[in-house]
Write a protein that holds these residues in place. Structure first.
Motif, PDB file in Angstrom:
ATOM      1  N   GLY A  10       0.797  -1.227   0.000  1.00 53.93           N
ATOM      2  CA  GLY A  10       0.000   0.000   0.000  1.00 53.93           C
ATOM      3  C   GLY A  10       0.826   1.271   0.000  1.00 53.93           C
ATOM      4  O   GLY A  10       0.287   2.360  -0.176  1.00 53.93           O
ATOM      5  N   HIS A  11       2.136   1.166   0.221  1.00 56.81           N
ATOM      6  CA  HIS A  11       3.024   2.335   0.199  1.00 56.81           C
ATOM      7  C   HIS A  11       3.356   2.669  -1.251  1.00 56.81           C
ATOM      8  O   HIS A  11       3.473   1.776  -2.085  1.00 56.81           O
ATOM      9  CB  HIS A  11       4.328   2.061   0.950  1.00 56.81           C
ATOM     10  N   LYS A  12       3.530   3.935  -1.529  1.00 53.74           N
ATOM     11  CA  LYS A  12       3.970   4.392  -2.850  1.00 53.74           C
ATOM     12  C   LYS A  12       5.370   4.970  -2.681  1.00 53.74           C
ATOM     13  O   LYS A  12       5.544   6.158  -2.441  1.00 53.74           O
ATOM     14  CB  LYS A  12       3.014   5.446  -3.399  1.00 53.74           C
ATOM     15  N   PHE A  13       6.385   4.093  -2.759  1.00 55.41           N
ATOM     16  CA  PHE A  13       7.768   4.499  -2.558  1.00 55.41           C
ATOM     17  C   PHE A  13       8.347   5.122  -3.815  1.00 55.41           C
ATOM     18  O   PHE A  13       8.161   4.620  -4.916  1.00 55.41           O
ATOM     19  CB  PHE A  13       8.634   3.304  -2.140  1.00 55.41           C
ATOM     20  N   GLN A  14       9.079   6.219  -3.603  1.00 51.97           N
ATOM     21  CA  GLN A  14       9.736   6.916  -4.696  1.00 51.97           C
ATOM     22  C   GLN A  14      11.140   7.285  -4.229  1.00 51.97           C
ATOM     23  O   GLN A  14      11.345   7.697  -3.078  1.00 51.97           O
ATOM     24  CB  GLN A  14       8.941   8.178  -5.039  1.00 51.97           C
ATOM     25  N   ALA A  15      12.132   7.135  -5.103  1.00 52.88           N
ATOM     26  CA  ALA A  15      13.507   7.480  -4.757  1.00 52.88           C
ATOM     27  C   ALA A  15      13.573   8.953  -4.366  1.00 52.88           C
ATOM     28  O   ALA A  15      12.921   9.794  -4.975  1.00 52.88           O
ATOM     29  CB  ALA A  15      14.438   7.206  -5.938  1.00 52.88           C
ATOM     30  N   THR A  16      14.331   9.257  -3.310  1.00 56.28           N
ATOM     31  CA  THR A  16      14.392  10.632  -2.820  1.00 56.28           C
ATOM     32  C   THR A  16      15.804  11.010  -2.380  1.00 56.28           C
ATOM     33  O   THR A  16      16.574  10.168  -1.924  1.00 56.28           O
ATOM     34  CB  THR A  16      13.399  10.837  -1.654  1.00 56.28           C
ATOM     35  N   LEU A  17      16.115  12.288  -2.511  1.00 60.31           N
ATOM     36  CA  LEU A  17      17.376  12.844  -2.038  1.00 60.31           C
ATOM     37  C   LEU A  17      17.164  13.293  -0.601  1.00 60.31           C
ATOM     38  O   LEU A  17      16.282  14.100  -0.317  1.00 60.31           O
ATOM     39  CB  LEU A  17      17.785  14.046  -2.900  1.00 60.31           C
ATOM     40  N   LEU A  18      17.944  12.755   0.314  1.00 59.82           N
ATOM     41  CA  LEU A  18      17.809  13.086   1.732  1.00 59.82           C
ATOM     42  C   LEU A  18      18.787  14.194   2.082  1.00 59.82           C
ATOM     43  O   LEU A  18      19.994  14.035   1.881  1.00 59.82           O
ATOM     44  CB  LEU A  18      18.054  11.841   2.580  1.00 59.82           C
ATOM     45  N   THR A  19      18.273  15.297   2.587  1.00 61.89           N
ATOM     46  CA  THR A  19      19.116  16.465   2.873  1.00 61.89           C
ATOM     47  C   THR A  19      19.495  16.574   4.344  1.00 61.89           C
ATOM     48  O   THR A  19      20.203  17.492   4.724  1.00 61.89           O
ATOM     49  CB  THR A  19      18.403  17.748   2.428  1.00 61.89           C
ATOM     50  N   SER A  20      18.988  15.664   5.187  1.00 59.21           N
ATOM     51  CA  SER A  20      19.366  15.672   6.603  1.00 59.21           C
ATOM     52  C   SER A  20      19.634  14.240   7.042  1.00 59.21           C
ATOM     53  O   SER A  20      19.323  13.286   6.334  1.00 59.21           O
ATOM     54  CB  SER A  20      18.263  16.293   7.459  1.00 59.21           C
ATOM     55  N   LEU A  21      20.228  14.084   8.230  1.00 57.01           N
ATOM     56  CA  LEU A  21      20.497  12.759   8.769  1.00 57.01           C
ATOM     57  C   LEU A  21      19.182  11.999   8.864  1.00 57.01           C
ATOM     58  O   LEU A  21      18.193  12.510   9.390  1.00 57.01           O
ATOM     59  CB  LEU A  21      21.116  12.867  10.155  1.00 57.01           C
ATOM     60  N   THR A  22      19.157  10.771   8.356  1.00 61.87           N
ATOM     61  CA  THR A  22      17.926   9.984   8.332  1.00 61.87           C
ATOM     62  C   THR A  22      18.235   8.521   8.607  1.00 61.87           C
ATOM     63  O   THR A  22      19.228   7.986   8.131  1.00 61.87           O
ATOM     64  CB  THR A  22      17.231  10.109   6.957  1.00 61.87           C
ATOM     65  N   PHE A  23      17.350   7.895   9.389  1.00 67.47           N
ATOM     66  CA  PHE A  23      17.468   6.478   9.675  1.00 67.47           C
ATOM     67  C   PHE A  23      16.331   5.741   8.992  1.00 67.47           C
ATOM     68  O   PHE A  23      15.216   6.249   8.879  1.00 67.47           O
ATOM     69  CB  PHE A  23      17.425   6.224  11.187  1.00 67.47           C
ATOM     70  N   CYS A  24      16.589   4.524   8.545  1.00 75.25           N
ATOM     71  CA  CYS A  24      15.604   3.685   7.867  1.00 75.25           C
ATOM     72  C   CYS A  24      14.501   3.300   8.851  1.00 75.25           C
ATOM     73  O   CYS A  24      14.789   2.837   9.953  1.00 75.25           O
ATOM     74  CB  CYS A  24      16.291   2.435   7.323  1.00 75.25           C
ATOM     75  N   SER A  25      13.243   3.477   8.453  1.00 77.76           N
ATOM     76  CA  SER A  25      12.138   3.120   9.342  1.00 77.76           C
ATOM     77  C   SER A  25      11.842   1.628   9.309  1.00 77.76           C
ATOM     78  O   SER A  25      11.006   1.146  10.056  1.00 77.76           O
ATOM     79  CB  SER A  25      10.885   3.922   8.992  1.00 77.76           C
ATOM     80  N   HIS A  26      12.565   0.870   8.477  1.00 79.63           N
ATOM     81  CA  HIS A  26      12.390  -0.590   8.457  1.00 79.63           C
ATOM     82  C   HIS A  26      13.456  -1.291   9.300  1.00 79.63           C
ATOM     83  O   HIS A  26      13.133  -2.066  10.181  1.00 79.63           O
ATOM     84  CB  HIS A  26      12.421  -1.111   7.018  1.00 79.63           C
TER      85      HIS A  26
END
Length: 134
Positions: A10-26
């Protein structure tokens, strides 16, 4: 050219540029690299590694908003979170999307009962089962 959308649970995943520190939610691992480092759901704002997007199993909350409304206090016998605006004095990451809470004051919401931290935009996507501290 628009990015390809990957439909998973049900998720609509799209490649994205991350501009801040981010951790995987999986997998809770740090997302790093050059270019578009991760995939973000267009509905729930979850951010995951490219390698993790196909493994996500829980349904997107965006799809559930058409379901009949339930009690505000309990859903499926679970207590809902008691969120309040919170000012963080040290770097804190959102428990939903994994991104850093930014700003000077009231950067996000903190549950008064279990202590979970989320962005204001992410609170509607958090499961309603609050693990209250004893």
């Amino acid at each position: 050219m628009p990015c390809k959308v990957h439909l998973v649970a049900g998720h609509k995943f799209q490649a994205t540029l991350l501009t801040s520190l981010t951790f995987c939610s999986h997998c809770d691992g740090f997302i790093y690299g050059f270019g578009k480092q991760g995939y973000q759901c267009k509905g729930s704002y979850r951010v995951v590694h490219k390698r993790c997007h196909s493994e996500v199993e829980n349904q997107c909350k965006l799809m559930e908003k058409d379901s009949p409304s339930e009690s505000n206090d309990e859903r499926d016998g679970q207590v809902t979170h008691n969120f309040a605006a919170h000012t963080y004095f040290k770097p804190t990451f959102c428990n939903h999307c994994g991104s850093l809470m930014t700003g000077v004051i009231h950067q996000g919401l903190k549950c008064k009962d279990c202590g979970i931290n989320v962005h204001k935009k992410c609170d509607k996507f958090i499961s309603h089962g609050c693990n209250q501290r004893s």
